[in-house]
Design a protein around this motif. Structure first.
Motif, PDB file in Angstrom:
ATOM      1  N   PRO A  75      40.227  30.220  46.797  1.00 31.82           N
ATOM      2  CA  PRO A  75      41.629  30.559  47.082  1.00 31.82           C
ATOM      3  C   PRO A  75      41.805  31.315  48.403  1.00 31.82           C
ATOM      4  O   PRO A  75      42.908  31.350  48.945  1.00 31.82           O
ATOM      5  CB  PRO A  75      42.061  31.407  45.875  1.00 31.82           C
ATOM      6  N   ASP A  76      40.721  31.901  48.908  1.00 32.75           N
ATOM      7  CA  ASP A  76      40.831  32.630  50.177  1.00 32.75           C
ATOM      8  C   ASP A  76      40.263  31.825  51.359  1.00 32.75           C
ATOM      9  O   ASP A  76      39.899  32.398  52.388  1.00 32.75           O
ATOM     10  CB  ASP A  76      40.166  34.012  50.070  1.00 32.75           C
ATOM     11  N   ALA A 100      47.840  23.833  47.379  1.00 31.52           N
ATOM     12  CA  ALA A 100      47.991  25.286  47.381  1.00 31.52           C
ATOM     13  C   ALA A 100      49.255  25.603  48.189  1.00 31.52           C
ATOM     14  O   ALA A 100      49.646  24.826  49.065  1.00 31.52           O
ATOM     15  CB  ALA A 100      46.769  25.928  48.033  1.00 31.52           C
ATOM     16  N   LYS A 119      43.313  25.427  54.587  1.00 30.37           N
ATOM     17  CA  LYS A 119      43.517  24.599  53.389  1.00 30.37           C
ATOM     18  C   LYS A 119      44.327  23.371  53.776  1.00 30.37           C
ATOM     19  O   LYS A 119      45.400  23.493  54.382  1.00 30.37           O
ATOM     20  CB  LYS A 119      44.293  25.376  52.327  1.00 30.37           C
ATOM     21  N   THR A 132      43.224  25.934  45.518  1.00 27.52           N
ATOM     22  CA  THR A 132      43.944  26.689  44.488  1.00 27.52           C
ATOM     23  C   THR A 132      43.020  27.546  43.624  1.00 27.52           C
ATOM     24  O   THR A 132      43.380  28.661  43.262  1.00 27.52           O
ATOM     25  CB  THR A 132      44.719  25.721  43.559  1.00 27.52           C
ATOM     26  N   CYS A 133      41.832  27.026  43.270  1.00 28.64           N
ATOM     27  CA  CYS A 133      40.966  27.727  42.304  1.00 28.64           C
ATOM     28  C   CYS A 133      39.591  28.119  42.839  1.00 28.64           C
ATOM     29  O   CYS A 133      39.140  29.231  42.611  1.00 28.64           O
ATOM     30  CB  CYS A 133      40.716  26.852  41.081  1.00 28.64           C
TER      31      CYS A 133
END
Ligand code: DC
Length: 223
Positions: A136-137, A193, A141, A132-133
């Motif tokens: 993020p890319d 995410a 995930k 998420t932080c």
């Protein structure tokens, strides 16, 4: 930027075991972000800092220099030049890390360190806010979880194998309390995410979970 696999989830879901296995399988670096929050917590415990005193935590954390080195393929955390790997795996340090990790000054410093590590290498990184932080890319995930009962059983086995005396009900209570702290905090709470793959490891073996992640990684690489 290298190739990035983010694994988030609650305490005891098996993140580090799985992340290490996946990293070894792919020849990537394993980045254990919880160890960085634990090293910071150890520093604050040693300094006698009150976890509830936000201003003191913000002030004190600036005196802790946390760095990571890789020695014989293992992540080693240094706190002001001292190897603290052997001192951060206690319940006391884990609780302190859970209480102090929401502090924005601590997060800012450690997230920067984590992003720097991912900029220089292919990584499998585990934590609470990686998908998420922090990254993020990330190409893959994963949100890895397991029931609190199964997580308590795993932790119980780990501690008794080390010869530590413990009570499984107390462990489960601590796990539930830590989940609550990590999920309800305002800053970077533990959450999946939107594009994370949810994996419940309660009734899966380590190899089965690792295979799911390696499969996802292979699919992304082939695209
Ligand atoms: O994964 P662990 O139990 O070693 O993590 C210790 C604590 O650190 C956990 O309670 C929450 C915090 N943490 C965090 O806030 N963000 C991360 N990316 C990793 C850990």
């Amino acid at each position: 930027m290298g190739y990035k696999i983010a694994i988030d989830g609650p305490a005891g879901a098996g993140k580090s075991t799985i992340a290490k296995k996946v990293a070894a399988g792919l020849g990537f670096i394993y980045v254990d972000t919880g160890a960085m929050y634990r090293a910071m917590a150890l520093f604050l415990i040693r300094e006698g800092t009150d976890a509830k005193d936000t201003a003191a935590v913000s002030r004190k954390c600036k005196e802790a220099d946390i760095t990571i080195r890789y020695e014989n393929g293992e992540q080693v955390v240094y706190l002001n030049g001292e190897n603290v790997n052997g001192m951060i795996r206690t319940e006391q340090v884990g609780q302190m890390a859970s209480l102090t990790s929401p502090n924005p000054d601590i997060r800012k410093r450690l997230v920067e360190l984590q992003q720097k590590l991912a900029a220089d290498a292919d990584v499998v990184m585990d934590g609470r806010d990686i998908g998420t932080c922090v990254l993020p890319d990330a190409e893959v995930k994963i949100f890895l979880t397991a029931s609190s009962k199964v997580r308590a059983e795993r932790r119980y086995k780990e501690l008794t194998a080390k010869g530590e005396k413990c009570d499984i009900d107390v462990i489960e209570k601590d796990i539930i309390e830590r989940d609550h702290q990590d999920m309800t905090r305002e800053i970077s709470p533990l959450q999946a995410a939107e594009d994370a793959v949810f994996v419940d490891s309660s009734y899966m073996t380590i190899d089965e979970v690792a295979a799911v992640i390696l499969d996802k990684a292979a699919n992304v690489q082939n695209k």
